[in-house]
Design a protein around this motif. Structure first.
Motif, PDB file in Angstrom:
ATOM      1  N   VAL A 220     -40.520  18.939 -25.682  1.00  0.00           N
ATOM      2  CA  VAL A 220     -40.207  19.648 -25.084  1.00  0.00           C
ATOM      3  C   VAL A 220     -41.672  20.261 -24.783  1.00  0.00           C
ATOM      4  O   VAL A 220     -42.041  20.725 -24.770  1.00  0.00           O
ATOM      5  N   GLN A 221     -41.798  19.448 -22.685  1.00  0.00           N
ATOM      6  CA  GLN A 221     -43.318  19.446 -22.330  1.00  0.00           C
ATOM      7  C   GLN A 221     -43.451  20.311 -21.235  1.00  0.00           C
ATOM      8  O   GLN A 221     -42.547  20.299 -20.446  1.00  0.00           O
TER       9      GLN A 221
ATOM     10  N   GLN B 232     -35.147  10.352 -23.289  1.00  0.00           N
ATOM     11  CA  GLN B 232     -34.616  10.126 -21.289  1.00  0.00           C
ATOM     12  C   GLN B 232     -34.509  11.666 -20.978  1.00  0.00           C
ATOM     13  O   GLN B 232     -34.705  12.183 -21.758  1.00  0.00           O
ATOM     14  N   LEU B 233     -34.589  12.189 -19.882  1.00  0.00           N
ATOM     15  CA  LEU B 233     -35.611  13.542 -19.239  1.00  0.00           C
ATOM     16  C   LEU B 233     -33.995  13.533 -18.898  1.00  0.00           C
ATOM     17  O   LEU B 233     -33.319  12.982 -18.648  1.00  0.00           O
TER      18      LEU B 233
ATOM     19  N   PRO C 104     -38.861  23.656 -13.104  1.00  0.00           N
ATOM     20  CA  PRO C 104     -40.339  23.502 -11.698  1.00  0.00           C
ATOM     21  C   PRO C 104     -40.494  25.271 -12.178  1.00  0.00           C
ATOM     22  O   PRO C 104     -39.099  25.885 -12.286  1.00  0.00           O
ATOM     23  N   PHE C 105     -41.257  25.652 -12.494  1.00  0.00           N
ATOM     24  CA  PHE C 105     -42.143  26.681 -12.362  1.00  0.00           C
ATOM     25  C   PHE C 105     -43.462  26.767 -11.935  1.00  0.00           C
ATOM     26  O   PHE C 105     -44.329  26.058 -11.314  1.00  0.00           O
TER      27      PHE C 105
ATOM     28  N   ASN D 129     -40.131  20.656 -19.235  1.00  0.00           N
ATOM     29  CA  ASN D 129     -38.980  18.995 -19.097  1.00  0.00           C
ATOM     30  C   ASN D 129     -38.291  19.072 -20.650  1.00  0.00           C
ATOM     31  O   ASN D 129     -39.294  19.139 -22.022  1.00  0.00           O
ATOM     32  N   THR D 130     -37.146  18.451 -20.516  1.00  0.00           N
ATOM     33  CA  THR D 130     -36.775  18.508 -22.224  1.00  0.00           C
ATOM     34  C   THR D 130     -35.981  16.984 -21.858  1.00  0.00           C
ATOM     35  O   THR D 130     -35.598  16.100 -20.958  1.00  0.00           O
ATOM     36  N   TYR D 131     -36.678  16.008 -23.145  1.00  0.00           N
ATOM     37  CA  TYR D 131     -36.073  14.487 -22.894  1.00  0.00           C
ATOM     38  C   TYR D 131     -35.230  14.422 -24.816  1.00  0.00           C
ATOM     39  O   TYR D 131     -35.896  15.022 -25.342  1.00  0.00           O
TER      40      TYR D 131
END
Length: 159
Positions: free
Chosen positions: A112-113, A135-136, A141-142, A154-156
């Motif tokens: 979690v980036q 995998q994304l 966006p924020f 982003n969550t991978y």
């Protein structure tokens, strides 16, 4: 599930002299949402950098080589193996710092980036990730209302 969560600037910077090099309210809120009610793991240096205070409504685990280090209200571990053994059958969220991320990256199921669309000054970078292994699954966006800084959450998941 083992999750790593972190915020970085566009160059991968995550820290400056043991603390965050920015204050982005949107990211702090996101971090709180992701970790509330969970077990979080951080290194001693990260814990010291945040004023040695336990985050409310989270179970705190600390990783340190110092076998005499104790913190009331936290569970202290002295090796990666100890943490992995204790976390079997439960979720664990790794919250830093760089060396702890590096040690747990091979075991991570989820990343979690937060990526901030700006460059900051500092001395600590997130370790190299083999993105082919992940995998994304979501990208949100924020724009932070207070600082005006924008970016992505982003969550991978591991493939």
């Amino acid at each position: 599930m083992l999750t790593l969560i972190w915020a970085q600037d566009e160059a991968g910077l995550i820290g400056a002299k043991g603390t965050l090099p920015w204050h982005v309210s949107a990211d702090l809120k996101f971090f709180k949402e992701q970790t509330m009610g969970q077990t979080i793991l951080m290194g001693r240096t990260t814990f010291i950098g945040m004023g040695e205070r336990l985050l409310p409504k989270r179970t705190t685990w600390l990783l340190t080589k110092d076998t005499h280090y104790q913190v009331a209200g936290a569970k202290v571990f002295h090796s990666v193996e100890e943490v992995l053994q204790a976390s079997l059958g439960q979720d664990l969220i790794v919250t830093g710092g760089a060396k702890v991320y590096e040690n747990f990256l091979p075991y991570a199921d989820c990343l979690v980036q937060t990526v901030l669309a700006k460059k900051f000054s500092g001395d600590t970078y997130f370790p190299k990730v083999n993105w082919d292994d992940f995998q994304l699954v979501t990208q949100v966006p924020f724009t932070d209302a207070k600082s005006g800084i924008s970016g992505y959450f982003n969550t991978y998941h591991r493939k």
